[in-house]
Motif scaffolding. Structure first.
Motif, PDB file in Angstrom:
ATOM      1  N   ARG A 131       4.373 -31.175  10.247  1.00  0.00           N
ATOM      2  CA  ARG A 131       4.585 -32.171   9.195  1.00  0.00           C
ATOM      3  C   ARG A 131       4.420 -31.590   7.805  1.00  0.00           C
ATOM      4  NH1 ARG A 131       0.235 -36.456  10.493  1.00  0.00           N
ATOM      5  NH2 ARG A 131      -1.150 -35.049  11.576  1.00  0.00           N
ATOM      6  N   LEU A 132       4.948 -32.341   6.854  1.00  0.00           N
ATOM      7  CA  LEU A 132       4.921 -31.957   5.457  1.00  0.00           C
ATOM      8  C   LEU A 132       3.766 -32.694   4.787  1.00  0.00           C
ATOM      9  CD1 LEU A 132       6.989 -30.276   3.807  1.00  0.00           C
ATOM     10  CD2 LEU A 132       8.125 -32.420   3.233  1.00  0.00           C
ATOM     11  N   GLY A 133       3.118 -32.068   3.834  1.00  0.00           N
ATOM     12  CA  GLY A 133       2.090 -32.738   3.034  1.00  0.00           C
ATOM     13  C   GLY A 133       2.494 -32.680   1.575  1.00  0.00           C
ATOM     14  N   PHE A 159       3.719 -29.097  -2.338  1.00  0.00           N
ATOM     15  CA  PHE A 159       3.865 -29.396  -0.915  1.00  0.00           C
ATOM     16  C   PHE A 159       3.080 -28.420  -0.044  1.00  0.00           C
ATOM     17  CE2 PHE A 159       7.117 -32.645  -1.128  1.00  0.00           C
ATOM     18  CZ  PHE A 159       7.562 -32.474  -2.427  1.00  0.00           C
ATOM     19  N   THR A 160       2.670 -28.909   1.092  1.00  0.00           N
ATOM     20  CA  THR A 160       2.048 -28.067   2.110  1.00  0.00           C
ATOM     21  C   THR A 160       2.729 -28.402   3.438  1.00  0.00           C
ATOM     22  OG1 THR A 160       0.369 -29.700   2.732  1.00  0.00           O
ATOM     23  CG2 THR A 160      -0.206 -28.188   0.936  1.00  0.00           C
ATOM     24  N   TYR A 161       2.477 -27.580   4.428  1.00  0.00           N
ATOM     25  CA  TYR A 161       2.956 -27.945   5.760  1.00  0.00           C
ATOM     26  C   TYR A 161       1.840 -27.721   6.763  1.00  0.00           C
ATOM     27  CZ  TYR A 161       3.363 -23.047   7.164  1.00  0.00           C
ATOM     28  OH  TYR A 161       3.082 -21.754   7.478  1.00  0.00           O
ATOM     29  N   THR A 162       1.947 -28.418   7.864  1.00  0.00           N
ATOM     30  CA  THR A 162       1.056 -28.222   8.990  1.00  0.00           C
ATOM     31  C   THR A 162       1.924 -28.035  10.220  1.00  0.00           C
ATOM     32  OG1 THR A 162      -0.695 -29.547   8.010  1.00  0.00           O
ATOM     33  CG2 THR A 162      -0.750 -29.300  10.406  1.00  0.00           C
ATOM     34  N   ARG A 197      -2.631 -25.229   9.019  1.00  0.00           N
ATOM     35  CA  ARG A 197      -2.872 -26.604   8.627  1.00  0.00           C
ATOM     36  C   ARG A 197      -2.902 -26.662   7.107  1.00  0.00           C
ATOM     37  NH1 ARG A 197      -5.794 -31.233  10.751  1.00  0.00           N
ATOM     38  NH2 ARG A 197      -6.960 -32.213   9.068  1.00  0.00           N
ATOM     39  N   ASP A 198      -2.067 -27.494   6.547  1.00  0.00           N
ATOM     40  CA  ASP A 198      -2.009 -27.667   5.099  1.00  0.00           C
ATOM     41  C   ASP A 198      -1.787 -26.349   4.362  1.00  0.00           C
ATOM     42  OD1 ASP A 198      -3.923 -30.391   3.612  1.00  0.00           O
ATOM     43  OD2 ASP A 198      -1.844 -30.182   4.182  1.00  0.00           O
TER      44      ASP A 198
END
Ligand SMILES: [Zn+2]
Lengths: 258, 178
Positions: A131-133, A159-162, A197-198
């Motif tokens: 998922r995208l953060g 943005f971050t991703y997990t 994560r993130d």
């Protein structure tokens, strides 16, 4: 992307190879931190990165595939024009939200990870293992945003991703005028996303004054899914993940600041 | 076949990393713009640069095994484009025309090379031994560091230093000739 304030090179500046490797995401790990710090501080190198990105975009607009390049060779088109001409065309094509690539990444990532809250658990946009953060910076403060949160003109998004598995990640935005790919940078076809994560991504978006809903797509794919296939899938109604991909969607209504 | 095979073999030993041949469309979009920029810079005109980029990528399509053993695709592409540019400069049919080309304004390298200096470098390249010409392109033509060149050639920076010194001697000898 004006270079008018470019102070010129210093002996510490990145070489042409270093610039190209940076844009391709192939900077050797031993040099990554030093290069990030230099780019952060050096307007000259930041301008060179932006110019390389714009030039790559212009080239690909003209010859997006090898077949198109071949076709162009066969027909005697007047190509003339200085490299700067392409640049002007790129500036005109800029979407109404401007991407701010690379510079400030390390700092922004550090700030954002300090305020990392629990991941939102709204089942509507969580798609399995990827998922995208998104984080919003407003008035000097950074906070995590969730799908549906209201944003304002002038906000900066990071943005971050997990992801639980290694995948290729691309991040796209739709501001109602059309799709824009923000990650990886133009000229780079794929960006490997290692499990994490993130994990912060190396671009930011400053929201302009046009109101409406900003939609962001995080597309996590197996290798070999092309950008064109992803774009086609996102342009469907409703947007759907291409085969072998996971799709995460974040919608942020943009309203006037109170 | 390795593109490095025609460089200073025996001194520069490519290290092997298992890297699968990438999808050519992806690869093109990712690396053709850089290939074009470098070819335009080195050859001095856009049409020749486009043709060269086409030829390099078409060759990769024909022989994808060229990717094998490459640790970085950017340095691999640098090597492939440099090699193709040198071939073009050495080709008699193109040579007279290319040698007369002015260079487009160079804005990439911190060590900015004037168009005049690059045009005369180009005429020297056609006469230099290939290993020296390759290094001259990276060092004098593009302002790369010894470490950069070492990574592209898969040599030690010290060996690059020796090659740069030999390039300097070659240029001095040429200039000393009446
Ligand atoms: Zn710099």
């Amino acid at each position: 992307m004006s270079t008018s304030s470019d102070p010129g090179p210093t002996p510490a500046c990145l070489s042409a190879l270093a610039i190209d490797e940076w844009n391709a995401g192939e900077t050797p790990s031993a040099m990554r931190a030093a290069h990030a710090a230099h780019i952060e501080d050096c307007a000259h190198c930041a301008a060179r990165l932006a110019a390389a990105t714009a030039e790559a975009e212009a080239f690909l607009q003209d010859a997006p595939t090898l077949a198109a390049l071949r076709e162009g060779l066969a027909r005697p088109t007047p190509r003339g024009g200085a490299p700067g001409d392409h640049h002007a065309a790129t500036v005109r094509r800029l979407p109404r939200i401007a991407a701010v690539t690379t510079a400030g990444l390390a700092l922004a990532a550090a700030v954002m990870l300090m305020v990392r809250p629990r991941l939102p658990e709204d089942g509507t946009r969580t798609k399995g293992s990827a998922r995208l953060g998104v984080y919003v910076k407003r008035d000097g403060r950074v906070k995590r945003a969730a799908n549906g949160d209201v944003v304002h003109p002038g906000d900066t998004l990071r943005f971050t991703y997990t992801s639980q598995a290694p995948r290729h990640l691309s991040v796209w935005g739709d501001d109602g005028q059309g799709l824009t790919r923000y990650h990886p940078a133009p000229g780079a076809e794929v960006a490997q996303a290692e499990p994490g994560r993130d994990v912060p991504l190396d671009f930011g978006i400053e929201l302009d004054g046009a109101l409406g809903t900003e939609v962001f797509y995080g597309v996590f794919c197996q290798p070999r899914v092309t950008a064109d296939a992803i774009r086609a899938a996102l342009e469907r109604t409703p947007p759907s993940p291409p085969r072998d991909c996971l799709l995460d969607v974040i919608r942020l209504p943009k309203e006037p600041a109170p | 076949m390795s593109l490095h095979a025609e460089g200073p073999a025996g001194v520069c030993t490519p290290h092997t990393v298992n890297m699968a041949a990438p999808d050519l469309d992806d690869f093109y979009r990712r690396y053709a713009p850089v290939a074009y920029r470098r070819a335009r810079h080195l050859l001095g005109n856009e049409d020749d640069a486009r043709e060269l980029v086409h030829d390099v990528f078409a060759s990769l399509l024909d022989r994808p095994e060229q990717f094998r053993g490459k640790s970085s695709l950017t340095t691999f592409m640098y090597s492939a484009v440099t090699h193709a540019c040198l071939n073009r400069l050495r080709n008699q049919r193109n040579r007279a025309r290319l040698l007369q080309q002015g260079m487009p304004e160079e804005r990439e390298s911190p060590q900015v090379r004037s168009a005049e200096a690059l045009a005369s470098l180009r005429s020297l390249l056609a006469r230099m031994p290939e290993d020296l010409a390759t290094v001259a392109i990276y060092y004098h033509g593009e302002g790369l560091t010894h470490d950069d060149i070492a990574r592209i050639l898969e040599c030690s920076p010290r060996h690059v230093g020796n090659l740069v010194a030999r390039v300097r001697h070659f240029i001095e000898r040429q200039e000393a000739q009446p």
